[in-house]
Design a protein around this motif. Structure first.
Motif, mmCIF file in Angstrom:
data_model
loop_
_atom_site.group_PDB
_atom_site.id
_atom_site.type_symbol
_atom_site.label_atom_id
_atom_site.label_comp_id
_atom_site.label_asym_id
_atom_site.label_seq_id
_atom_site.Cartn_x
_atom_site.Cartn_y
_atom_site.Cartn_z
ATOM 1 N N ASN A 1 0.807 -1.229 0.000
ATOM 2 C CA ASN A 1 0.000 0.000 0.000
ATOM 3 C C ASN A 1 0.833 1.268 0.000
ATOM 4 O OD1 ASN A 1 -2.204 -1.723 0.208
ATOM 5 N ND2 ASN A 1 -2.171 -1.637 2.441
ATOM 6 N N LEU A 2 2.115 1.141 -0.362
ATOM 7 C CA LEU A 2 3.014 2.288 -0.289
ATOM 8 C C LEU A 2 3.938 2.274 -1.498
ATOM 9 C CD1 LEU A 2 3.102 4.249 2.088
ATOM 10 C CD2 LEU A 2 4.986 2.929 3.057
ATOM 11 N N LEU A 3 4.068 3.438 -2.164
ATOM 12 C CA LEU A 3 5.043 3.569 -3.244
ATOM 13 C C LEU A 3 6.193 4.416 -2.704
ATOM 14 C CD1 LEU A 3 2.534 4.501 -6.123
ATOM 15 C CD2 LEU A 3 3.448 2.227 -5.561
ATOM 16 N N ILE A 4 7.422 4.044 -3.076
ATOM 17 C CA ILE A 4 8.588 4.747 -2.551
ATOM 18 C C ILE A 4 9.440 5.243 -3.711
ATOM 19 C CG2 ILE A 4 10.660 4.529 -1.114
ATOM 20 C CD1 ILE A 4 9.205 2.427 0.508
ATOM 21 N N ASP A 5 9.802 6.534 -3.635
ATOM 22 C CA ASP A 5 10.592 7.116 -4.719
ATOM 23 C C ASP A 5 11.673 8.012 -4.119
ATOM 24 O OD1 ASP A 5 10.959 7.915 -7.606
ATOM 25 O OD2 ASP A 5 10.552 9.870 -6.718
ATOM 26 N N LEU A 45 7.011 9.057 -0.007
ATOM 27 C CA LEU A 45 6.197 7.889 0.326
ATOM 28 C C LEU A 45 4.761 8.198 -0.087
ATOM 29 C CD1 LEU A 45 7.523 7.238 3.971
ATOM 30 C CD2 LEU A 45 8.395 6.287 1.831
ATOM 31 N N THR A 46 4.249 7.427 -1.025
ATOM 32 C CA THR A 46 2.887 7.660 -1.525
ATOM 33 C C THR A 46 1.978 6.557 -1.018
ATOM 34 O OG1 THR A 46 3.796 8.696 -3.506
ATOM 35 C CG2 THR A 46 1.487 8.012 -3.600
ATOM 36 N N GLU A 61 3.181 -0.532 7.230
ATOM 37 C CA GLU A 61 4.108 -0.211 6.136
ATOM 38 C C GLU A 61 4.696 1.191 6.321
ATOM 39 O OE1 GLU A 61 2.385 -1.066 2.312
ATOM 40 O OE2 GLU A 61 1.840 -3.091 2.899
ATOM 41 N N LEU A 62 3.880 2.113 6.811
ATOM 42 C CA LEU A 62 4.396 3.463 7.071
ATOM 43 C C LEU A 62 5.450 3.432 8.188
ATOM 44 C CD1 LEU A 62 1.209 5.711 6.769
ATOM 45 C CD2 LEU A 62 3.346 6.026 5.507
ATOM 46 N N PHE A 63 5.168 2.673 9.246
ATOM 47 C CA PHE A 63 6.158 2.511 10.333
ATOM 48 C C PHE A 63 7.492 2.076 9.748
ATOM 49 C CE2 PHE A 63 3.019 1.986 13.859
ATOM 50 C CZ PHE A 63 3.701 2.693 14.825
ATOM 51 N N GLN A 64 7.422 1.025 8.956
ATOM 52 C CA GLN A 64 8.633 0.424 8.408
ATOM 53 C C GLN A 64 9.364 1.413 7.493
ATOM 54 O OE1 GLN A 64 9.451 -0.855 5.207
ATOM 55 N NE2 GLN A 64 11.250 -1.992 5.884
ATOM 56 N N ALA A 65 8.609 2.078 6.632
ATOM 57 C CA ALA A 65 9.230 2.978 5.653
ATOM 58 C C ALA A 65 9.816 4.221 6.324
ATOM 59 C CB ALA A 65 8.200 3.385 4.599
ATOM 60 N N VAL A 106 8.736 13.138 2.043
ATOM 61 C CA VAL A 106 7.459 13.705 1.596
ATOM 62 C C VAL A 106 6.404 12.614 1.714
ATOM 63 C CG1 VAL A 106 6.171 14.591 -0.391
ATOM 64 C CG2 VAL A 106 8.512 15.380 0.025
ATOM 65 N N LEU A 107 5.278 12.947 2.320
ATOM 66 C CA LEU A 107 4.146 12.016 2.388
ATOM 67 C C LEU A 107 3.028 12.538 1.510
ATOM 68 C CD1 LEU A 107 3.737 11.147 6.195
ATOM 69 C CD2 LEU A 107 4.628 9.691 4.387
ATOM 70 N N THR A 108 2.486 11.675 0.685
ATOM 71 C CA THR A 108 1.362 12.095 -0.143
ATOM 72 C C THR A 108 0.451 10.905 -0.414
ATOM 73 O OG1 THR A 108 0.786 13.435 -2.085
ATOM 74 C CG2 THR A 108 2.474 11.757 -2.413
#
Ligand code: COA
Length: 260
Positions: free
Chosen positions: A5-9, A17-18, A35-39, A53-55
């Motif tokens: 549920n997360l894209l990372i760029d 983090l999208t 997943e946000l915790f981990q990222a 950046v969170l979006t």
């Protein structure tokens, strides 16, 4: 860990983090919180990452709240754990020593607004709407929203927003000091990246000192906060970046900070 549920760029020291559940308007279910915790933890430990950046994915929503389906089916004990999990994630973000920018591309409701409030800076599209609609579901904010909104806008406005549950538009949020800037949807990404890249090129010790002094200072007495400011100021003055920044000024050139 792979993310569902997360894209990372990554781009020039900026990790984006999208949150990527567009069919559910990026609602935060347990899996997405994990997943946000981990990222976020991974980005924190990565020296190449200077700014996060969170979006949200898609054109409609940043995050439309915690996942209402999961909330409906949980016991009080599970709800307590869910709230604690959300609060912990928001606290990790707020206390991070790297800037976190919320790029609010659409609805930021409930847990989505709480997530944005935990970030250090917020830039919104003029199509965004922000609110704490939990009251309409017979519940209340549980990821720190009652407290962060209160501290940002005071009791009068915090109570109106959380008791009515009515969302506000981005421009009103800017007037209230909830978001820093409002831009058109087309300009959002460039505006956020311009700010993020500027911060990524700044001296990290100075950036983290400011984040800690302002964040912790906001919740402590003045003398303790000033002592923290002095300690972090002194730490900045132990860095090569301080020599570079001050020398560059005196030599009439742009500084090149190395993060040392
Ligand atoms: N949790 C779970 N699913 C959500 C959700 C949430 N917080 N917000 C939206 N969704 C889902 C909808 O159920 C719908 O799923 P479906 O297509 O399987 O039926 C999908 O996302 C699209 O939402 P929809 O309501 O059809 O879009 P809309 O444009 O008509 O309305 C909102 C957009 C944001 C106004 C509306 O979705 C909404 O009010 N969401 C809940 C906001 C909220 O109360 N948040 C706090 C939760 S604690």
């Amino acid at each position: 860990m792979s993310h569902d549920n997360l894209l990372i760029d990554d781009q020039d020291g900026v990790r984006t983090l999208t949150i990527n559940r567009p069919d559910k308007l990026n609602a935060l279910n347990r899996q997405t919180l994990l997943e946000l915790f981990q990222a976020i933890t991974q980005a924190h430990g990565d020296d190449q990452v200077r700014v996060i950046v969170l979006t949200g994915s898609g054109e409609k929503a940043f995050v439309a709240g915690a996942d209402i389906g999961e909330i409906r089916d949980q016991s009080a004990v599970q709800a307590r754990a869910f709230s604690a999990m959300g609060q912990n994630l928001m606290a990790i973000i707020q206390n991070l020593d790297k800037p976190v920018i919320a790029a609010i591309n659409g609805f930021a409701l409930g847990g989505g607004m709480e997530l944005a409030l935990a970030c250090h800076l917020r830039i919104a599209s003029d199509k965004a709407r922000l609110g704490l609609p939990e009251i309409k579901l017979g519940i209340m904010p549980g990821f720190g929203g009652t407290q962060r909104l209160l501290r940002l806008v005071g009791t009068t406005r915090a109570l109106e927003m959380s008791l009515t549950g009515e969302p506000i538009d981005a421009e009103r949020a800017r007037e209230m000091g909830i978001v820093n800037r409002v831009v058109t949807p087309d300009a959002l990404k460039a505006e956020v990246m311009q700010l993020a890249t500027q911060l990524a090129g700044s001296a990290p010790e100075a950036v983290s000192g400011i984040l800690q002094a302002v964040n912790q200072g906001a919740d402590t007495d003045l003398n303790t906060a000033l002592a923290l400011e002095t300690a972090r100021f002194a730490l900045c003055c132990s860095t090569e970046d301080m020599r570079e920044g001050t020398s560059a000024f005196l030599e009439k050139r742009q500084p090149e900070f190395q993060g040392r």
